[in-house]
Design an enzyme around this catalytic site. Structure first.
Site, short mmCIF file in Angstrom:
data_model
loop_
_atom_site.label_atom_id
_atom_site.label_comp_id
_atom_site.label_asym_id
_atom_site.label_seq_id
_atom_site.Cartn_x
_atom_site.Cartn_y
_atom_site.Cartn_z
N TYR A 1 -9.59 53.48 36.12
CA TYR A 1 -10.82 53.18 35.39
C TYR A 1 -11.40 51.83 35.77
CZ TYR A 1 -10.76 56.95 31.86
OH TYR A 1 -10.83 58.14 31.20
N LYS B 1 2.55 60.62 38.84
CA LYS B 1 2.42 61.53 39.99
C LYS B 1 3.17 60.89 41.15
CE LYS B 1 0.68 65.24 41.98
NZ LYS B 1 1.17 66.58 41.68
N ASP C 1 1.10 67.08 36.53
CA ASP C 1 0.72 68.50 36.55
C ASP C 1 1.71 69.31 35.72
OD1 ASP C 1 2.63 67.85 38.47
OD2 ASP C 1 1.80 69.15 40.04
N ASP D 1 -5.93 60.05 29.37
CA ASP D 1 -7.21 60.58 28.90
C ASP D 1 -7.18 62.10 28.92
OD1 ASP D 1 -9.99 60.53 28.18
OD2 ASP D 1 -10.45 61.07 30.26
N ASP E 1 -6.65 64.89 25.51
CA ASP E 1 -7.60 65.94 25.14
C ASP E 1 -6.90 67.29 25.11
OD1 ASP E 1 -9.85 64.20 25.10
OD2 ASP E 1 -11.14 65.80 25.90
C1 IPM Z 1 -11.79 58.56 25.49
C2 IPM Z 1 -13.11 58.82 26.19
C3 IPM Z 1 -13.44 57.63 27.06
C4 IPM Z 1 -12.35 57.50 28.10
C5 IPM Z 1 -14.82 57.68 27.71
C6 IPM Z 1 -15.92 57.91 26.71
C7 IPM Z 1 -15.10 56.45 28.52
O1 IPM Z 1 -13.06 60.01 26.90
O2 IPM Z 1 -11.72 57.59 24.72
O3 IPM Z 1 -10.85 59.31 25.71
O4 IPM Z 1 -12.37 58.17 29.14
O5 IPM Z 1 -11.45 56.69 27.88
MN MN Z 2 -11.20 61.12 26.66
#
Ligand code: IPM
Ligand code: MN
Length: 360
Positions: free
Chosen positions: A143, A189, A221, A245, A249
């Site tokens: 990032y 990885k 993975d 990240d 999710d």
């Molecule tokens: C999160 C979001 C952020 C990230 C974005 C909005 C920059 O997806 O907080 O997970 O990738 O960290």
């Molecule tokens: Mn995110």
């Protein structure tokens, strides 16, 4: 004298303002029941800031945040600002805020509310009882790595981690595991990337200070697959910024809705509390967004930054109670709903339970 706290509030874009409204409602109820005071200071950030003052993270916002006891954050971003140059995108504001505050540890608890065990697309027996803490490195990795560029015929980013960066996030993961089931799974990885091999070596070094914690390693993975196959094998997942990240999710789906999960971003200065969901502009301003992730983030704020553990527990209990009583926002409506409720109803229901809670 009752305690008084300064909380910087960033509502942001999309559903941000709606979920923050409910989180504040519940915080006020907790402050009343547990006899402390929160003074809120609103700051602009994200797309709204771009529209009003031309940048996603105004200096005033950063100063206000640095001066607060904690920061409560909604969400930023939206299609409207997607075509802007990198430095002007709302997401860039969030990344700059995290970096400036040096909140290098992102704690994302993934747990399944009993009442919603069948809300997941996965089988109930696979997910019931899941309790994972994702410890995601938040201020380094690909990032932020340099060099980075988008040129005419090529583009690149750099995944880079220093020993110090790995060391400090690994310590947080091991310390967290000590208070839980004493297991850390470090995700990388290392079969392909030098940065991951270095990550692994440093994590192994830190592990020597924690003989009571069992350390395992997993390629990212495989981790993505194992999270779906057998999520209960995990206690603490330690990983870098990008992998964290994506995996968080994915893991959020174990609990049925991304609208349920909170997060805390912690460093040595002030900490930042935000739901893990985004700004979801498509469902904004309709009263249908689930405020529970933001409310649970407020609870994490009380626990980690304001040392109001009892109040945090009261909020967590209240969330459980409304879910048990069958109240559901639209995202979880098909799972045991007795009453479908709006964003505002959900906040009020939780706040009412918290305000009836008397301090012993
Ligand atoms: C999160 C979001 C952020 C990230 C974005 C909005 C920059 O997806 O907080 O997970 O990738 O960290
Ligand atoms: Mn995110």
């Amino acid at each position: 004298m009752s305690k008084r706290y300064k909380v910087a509030v960033i509502k942001g874009d999309g559903v941000g303002p709606e979920v923050i409204e409910e989180a504040k409602k519940v915080l006020d109820a907790a402050a009343y029941s547990f006899r402390f005071t929160i003074d809120y200071y609103d700051y602009l950030m994200g797309g709204v800031a771009v529209d009003r003052v031309g940048v996603p993270l105004p200096d005033e916002t950063l100063c206000g945040c640095l001066d607060a006891d904690a920061i409560l954050f909604g969400a930023v971003g939206g299609g409207k600002w997607d075509s802007l140059e990198h430095n002007f995108r709302p997401e860039h504001g969030l990344l700059k805020l995290r970096k400036s505050l040096d909140v290098f540890a992102n704690l994302r608890p993934i747990f399944v509310y009993n009442e919603l065990a069948d809300a997941s697309t996965l089988k109930t027996e696979v997910i019931s009882g899941v309790d994972i803490m994702v410890v995601r490195e938040l201020t380094g990795g690909i990032y932020f790595g340099e060099p980075r560029a988008k040129e005419e015929d090529k583009a690149y980013n750099t995944m880079i981690y220093s020993r110090e960066e790995i060391h400090r996030i690994a310590k947080i993961a091991f310390e967290t595991a000590l208070k839980r089931k004493k297991k850390v799974c470090s995700v990388d990885k290392a079969n392909v990337l030098e940065v991951s091999r270095f990550w692994r070596e440093e994590v192994i070094r830190v592990a020597q200070e924690y003989p009571d914690v069992a350390l395992t390693h997993m390629y990212v993975d495989n981790a993505a697959m194992q999270l779906i196959k057998n999520p209960k094998q995990f206690d603490v997942i330690l990983t870098g910024n990008l992998f964290g990240d994506i995996l968080s999710d994915e893991a959020s789906m174990l609990c049925g809705s991304i609208g349920l999960l909170p997060s805390a971003s912690i460093g040595h200065k002030v900490s930042l509390y935000e739901p893990i969901h985004g700004s979801a502009p498509d469902i904004a301003k309709q009263g249908i967004v689930n405020p529970i992730a933001a409310i649970a983030s407020a609870s994490m704020m009380l626990r980690y930054s304001l040392q109001q553990e009892e109040a945090a527990n009261a909020i967590d209990k209240a969330i459980n109670k409304v879910l048990k009583d069958g109240y559901r926002t639209r995202d979880i409506a098909s799972f045991g709903a007795k009453s479908l409720c709006t964003t505002d109803d959900m906040g009020t229901l939780i706040a009412n339970i918290v305000s009836r809670h008397e301090k012993e």
